[in-house]
Every structure is written in C-alpha cells, then in structure tokens.
Write a protein that holds these residues in place. Structure first.
Motif, PDB file in Angstrom:
ATOM      1  N   ASP A 147     -81.672  40.445  31.907  1.00 43.55           N
ATOM      2  CA  ASP A 147     -82.073  39.873  33.202  1.00 43.55           C
ATOM      3  C   ASP A 147     -81.286  40.508  34.344  1.00 43.55           C
ATOM      4  O   ASP A 147     -81.848  40.881  35.376  1.00 43.55           O
ATOM      5  CB  ASP A 147     -81.850  38.354  33.221  1.00 43.55           C
ATOM      6  CG  ASP A 147     -82.805  37.607  32.297  1.00 43.55           C
ATOM      7  OD1 ASP A 147     -83.861  38.171  31.952  1.00 43.55           O
ATOM      8  OD2 ASP A 147     -82.493  36.454  31.940  1.00 43.55           O
ATOM      9  N   VAL A 148     -79.977  40.616  34.162  1.00 40.66           N
ATOM     10  CA  VAL A 148     -79.109  41.190  35.193  1.00 40.66           C
ATOM     11  C   VAL A 148     -79.475  42.645  35.451  1.00 40.66           C
ATOM     12  O   VAL A 148     -79.637  43.073  36.600  1.00 40.66           O
ATOM     13  CB  VAL A 148     -77.620  41.069  34.777  1.00 40.66           C
ATOM     14  CG1 VAL A 148     -76.728  41.927  35.680  1.00 40.66           C
ATOM     15  CG2 VAL A 148     -77.171  39.616  34.819  1.00 40.66           C
ATOM     16  N   LEU A 149     -79.641  43.415  34.380  1.00 41.15           N
ATOM     17  CA  LEU A 149     -79.913  44.846  34.540  1.00 41.15           C
ATOM     18  C   LEU A 149     -81.311  45.085  35.097  1.00 41.15           C
ATOM     19  O   LEU A 149     -81.519  46.019  35.887  1.00 41.15           O
ATOM     20  CB  LEU A 149     -79.739  45.562  33.193  1.00 41.15           C
ATOM     21  CG  LEU A 149     -79.562  47.077  33.274  1.00 41.15           C
ATOM     22  CD1 LEU A 149     -78.360  47.448  34.148  1.00 41.15           C
ATOM     23  CD2 LEU A 149     -79.414  47.674  31.883  1.00 41.15           C
ATOM     24  N   GLN A 154     -84.283  46.891  40.018  1.00 40.46           N
ATOM     25  CA  GLN A 154     -85.186  46.664  41.154  1.00 40.46           C
ATOM     26  C   GLN A 154     -84.471  46.817  42.489  1.00 40.46           C
ATOM     27  O   GLN A 154     -85.061  46.609  43.547  1.00 40.46           O
ATOM     28  CB  GLN A 154     -85.797  45.262  41.053  1.00 40.46           C
ATOM     29  CG  GLN A 154     -86.713  45.100  39.848  1.00 40.46           C
ATOM     30  CD  GLN A 154     -87.096  43.653  39.576  1.00 40.46           C
ATOM     31  OE1 GLN A 154     -86.759  42.751  40.353  1.00 40.46           O
ATOM     32  NE2 GLN A 154     -87.800  43.422  38.475  1.00 40.46           N
ATOM     33  N   GLY A 155     -83.178  47.178  42.434  1.00 36.54           N
ATOM     34  CA  GLY A 155     -82.431  47.429  43.658  1.00 36.54           C
ATOM     35  C   GLY A 155     -81.627  46.252  44.180  1.00 36.54           C
ATOM     36  O   GLY A 155     -81.063  46.310  45.267  1.00 36.54           O
ATOM     37  N   ALA A 159     -74.718  40.285  44.654  1.00 35.21           N
ATOM     38  CA  ALA A 159     -74.888  38.969  45.298  1.00 35.21           C
ATOM     39  C   ALA A 159     -76.324  38.472  45.145  1.00 35.21           C
ATOM     40  O   ALA A 159     -76.559  37.277  44.882  1.00 35.21           O
ATOM     41  CB  ALA A 159     -74.516  39.063  46.775  1.00 35.21           C
ATOM     42  N   GLU A 160     -77.297  39.363  45.283  1.00 33.00           N
ATOM     43  CA  GLU A 160     -78.708  38.973  45.135  1.00 33.00           C
ATOM     44  C   GLU A 160     -79.016  38.574  43.695  1.00 33.00           C
ATOM     45  O   GLU A 160     -79.744  37.606  43.450  1.00 33.00           O
ATOM     46  CB  GLU A 160     -79.611  40.119  45.593  1.00 33.00           C
ATOM     47  CG  GLU A 160     -79.587  40.337  47.094  1.00 33.00           C
ATOM     48  CD  GLU A 160     -80.259  41.640  47.510  1.00 33.00           C
ATOM     49  OE1 GLU A 160     -80.723  41.708  48.660  1.00 33.00           O
ATOM     50  OE2 GLU A 160     -80.301  42.593  46.691  1.00 33.00           O
ATOM     51  N   ILE A 161     -78.443  39.314  42.745  1.00 31.60           N
ATOM     52  CA  ILE A 161     -78.637  38.975  41.328  1.00 31.60           C
ATOM     53  C   ILE A 161     -78.033  37.602  41.046  1.00 31.60           C
ATOM     54  O   ILE A 161     -78.637  36.758  40.376  1.00 31.60           O
ATOM     55  CB  ILE A 161     -78.001  40.045  40.418  1.00 31.60           C
ATOM     56  CG1 ILE A 161     -78.727  41.384  40.570  1.00 31.60           C
ATOM     57  CG2 ILE A 161     -78.032  39.601  38.955  1.00 31.60           C
ATOM     58  CD1 ILE A 161     -78.017  42.554  39.909  1.00 31.60           C
ATOM     59  N   ALA A 162     -76.841  37.377  41.577  1.00 29.52           N
ATOM     60  CA  ALA A 162     -76.166  36.088  41.383  1.00 29.52           C
ATOM     61  C   ALA A 162     -77.007  34.939  41.925  1.00 29.52           C
ATOM     62  O   ALA A 162     -77.177  33.908  41.254  1.00 29.52           O
ATOM     63  CB  ALA A 162     -74.802  36.117  42.078  1.00 29.52           C
ATOM     64  N   GLY A 163     -77.551  35.118  43.123  1.00 31.17           N
ATOM     65  CA  GLY A 163     -78.383  34.070  43.711  1.00 31.17           C
ATOM     66  C   GLY A 163     -79.645  33.820  42.909  1.00 31.17           C
ATOM     67  O   GLY A 163     -80.052  32.670  42.709  1.00 31.17           O
ATOM     68  N   HIS A 164     -80.251  34.878  42.410  1.00 28.29           N
ATOM     69  CA  HIS A 164     -81.504  34.748  41.662  1.00 28.29           C
ATOM     70  C   HIS A 164     -81.290  34.069  40.307  1.00 28.29           C
ATOM     71  O   HIS A 164     -82.137  33.293  39.856  1.00 28.29           O
ATOM     72  CB  HIS A 164     -82.123  36.135  41.474  1.00 28.29           C
ATOM     73  CG  HIS A 164     -83.505  36.109  40.920  1.00 28.29           C
ATOM     74  ND1 HIS A 164     -84.623  35.868  41.692  1.00 28.29           N
ATOM     75  CD2 HIS A 164     -83.972  36.262  39.648  1.00 28.29           C
ATOM     76  CE1 HIS A 164     -85.706  35.890  40.933  1.00 28.29           C
ATOM     77  NE2 HIS A 164     -85.336  36.123  39.691  1.00 28.29           N
ATOM     78  N   LEU A 165     -80.163  34.386  39.662  1.00 28.80           N
ATOM     79  CA  LEU A 165     -79.912  33.865  38.308  1.00 28.80           C
ATOM     80  C   LEU A 165     -78.964  32.659  38.302  1.00 28.80           C
ATOM     81  O   LEU A 165     -78.579  32.185  37.228  1.00 28.80           O
ATOM     82  CB  LEU A 165     -79.333  34.976  37.425  1.00 28.80           C
ATOM     83  CG  LEU A 165     -80.240  36.194  37.195  1.00 28.80           C
ATOM     84  CD1 LEU A 165     -79.521  37.238  36.354  1.00 28.80           C
ATOM     85  CD2 LEU A 165     -81.555  35.788  36.536  1.00 28.80           C
ATOM     86  N   ASP A 190     -76.555  54.811  35.606  1.00 20.42           N
ATOM     87  CA  ASP A 190     -76.718  55.422  34.286  1.00 20.42           C
ATOM     88  C   ASP A 190     -77.137  54.371  33.264  1.00 20.42           C
ATOM     89  O   ASP A 190     -77.965  54.636  32.382  1.00 20.42           O
ATOM     90  CB  ASP A 190     -75.408  56.089  33.877  1.00 20.42           C
ATOM     91  CG  ASP A 190     -75.574  57.016  32.673  1.00 20.42           C
ATOM     92  OD1 ASP A 190     -76.622  57.700  32.592  1.00 20.42           O
ATOM     93  OD2 ASP A 190     -74.665  57.070  31.824  1.00 20.42           O
ATOM     94  N   ALA A 191     -76.593  53.159  33.387  1.00 18.95           N
ATOM     95  CA  ALA A 191     -76.965  52.074  32.470  1.00 18.95           C
ATOM     96  C   ALA A 191     -78.438  51.725  32.612  1.00 18.95           C
ATOM     97  O   ALA A 191     -79.141  51.497  31.615  1.00 18.95           O
ATOM     98  CB  ALA A 191     -76.100  50.844  32.738  1.00 18.95           C
ATOM     99  N   ILE A 192     -78.931  51.681  33.837  1.00 18.24           N
ATOM    100  CA  ILE A 192     -80.352  51.400  34.080  1.00 18.24           C
ATOM    101  C   ILE A 192     -81.212  52.473  33.441  1.00 18.24           C
ATOM    102  O   ILE A 192     -82.209  52.175  32.773  1.00 18.24           O
ATOM    103  CB  ILE A 192     -80.623  51.293  35.596  1.00 18.24           C
ATOM    104  CG1 ILE A 192     -79.959  50.039  36.169  1.00 18.24           C
ATOM    105  CG2 ILE A 192     -82.121  51.292  35.874  1.00 18.24           C
ATOM    106  CD1 ILE A 192     -79.893  50.011  37.678  1.00 18.24           C
TER     107      ILE A 192
END
Length: 201
Positions: A147-149, A154-155, A159-165, A190-192
């Motif tokens: 989910d995080v990756l 998606q860019g 902070a945006e990932i934290a808010g979404h999850l 590279d991970a993506i």
C-alpha cells in the motif's frame, strides 16, 4: 465466425492486425479503435467474442481496461499483445481476467491461433513469459508495505501517504526503509521500479 474488436494506438500496426485477422475466413473484425478509452463502450455495443489489446496496452491503464472488459462482458475473451518481457505484467494480466498474453513479435499464425483458442475459453500465454513468471520471486512485501509503495509510485509524499493510510509520517518512513532493505533497492525510486517490474504493485 469469431468477432474481434481491435484496440491499437499505432495506425500501421492496427491496419496490419485488421488485414491479418480479416484474412482468416472464420474471423471478422467488427471495429478497430485507436484509443483504449473507447474499448469498453464499443465492446458493450458490439459484443465481440475477442478484444485484442495491442502492444503498449500492458500498462496500468491497459490492465484496468482489460479488467473492466472482463467484469462487464464476461462472454468476451481479452488478448493482450505485449511489447516487453516482464513477469509482473503477466501476473497483472491474469489478475485482470485476460485470456491471452502474447509478445508483439509472435508469428502471425500464432496470433490467429491465440484468438481462436481464447474465443473457445482457453488461456494462451507466451511460453517465455510463463517461464519467467514461474522463475520470478514471490513478493517479500507485506500488504501494508505494498500500500505504501503503491502510493509512493503515484507520486505521493510521505505526509500524503500517512494521511491516506492513517499512519504517522515516521511510520511511513520506516515502512519505506524496510521495503528498500528487503528488496535490495538503492532508494525509494529504485524500490518502486523493482517492485513494479516484479509485479508486486
């Protein structure tokens, strides 16, 4: 008679596919579209036996369109012609309900045979891609890490990932650090790339 809807954005390739399939007495091309966005409305109207998605459709949008076709028109078989050899793409294609997945450089007779077999409900997968998919590693990532990756791909910022999850920014950064370590990546980008190539996203 097998009714085929072709979706291919390259004019020359689209014309070649029309000529190739129309040359078989048991096939009729009901439409040839240049835009994948028109595929679902056209398929719902024309009810083809097979939708052939041309090379370049094996991206996120192409797989989403294939899934929409599969969900909305179960009687229709979807065949994708791929222009790259990535095991992850085959996993995505199967998850989207695709019946056929061939490389663009497949011999013409193989394509026609794949259309026939897909119309009869058989899966037709390029053998190179099938062996590559079997040989590729299972994802080492947890569902939360995916989910995080996926959001990072998606860019989205941490902070945006934290808010979404509904996580803290620190937790998101810890997840990203663990992901990088697990898959041997140099950094987030590279991970993506590694996870996307492997079909884990």
């Amino acid at each position: 008679m097998i009714h085929v809807l072709i979706v291919e954005n390259m004019n020359l390739i689209r014309g070649g596919l029309v000529a190739l399939l129309s040359g078989h007495p048991d096939m009729a091309v009901v439409a040839a579209l240049e835009s994948a966005d028109k595929a679902l409305p056209a398929a719902l109207e024309l009810e083809p036996d097979v939708v052939l998605l041309g090379a370049g459709m094996e991206d996120a949008n192409g797989f989403a369109i294939a899934k929409s076709l599969h969900d909305e028109l179960r009687s229709c078989a979807i065949v994708i012609m791929a222009n790259r050899r990535r095991p992850g793409d085959l996993r995505r294609a199967v998850a989207a309900g695709v019946m056929g997945y061939l490389l663009i450089d497949a011999p013409p007779d193989d394509l026609a045979d794949a259309v026939r077999r897909a119309a009869q409900g058989e899966r037709v997968i390029d053998s190179e891609l099938a062996f590559a998919a079997l040989d590729s590693a299972e994802s080492p990532l947890t569902d939360r890490e995916v989910d995080v990756l996926r959001l990072a791909a998606q860019g989205a910022s941490s902070a945006e990932i934290a808010g979404h999850l509904f996580l803290s920014v620190r937790t998101v950064r810890n997840h990203i650090s663990r992901i990088i370590g697990k898959i041997g990546a140099r950094n987030r980008i590279d991970a993506i790339r590694i996870a996307d190539d492997a079909g884990w996203l």
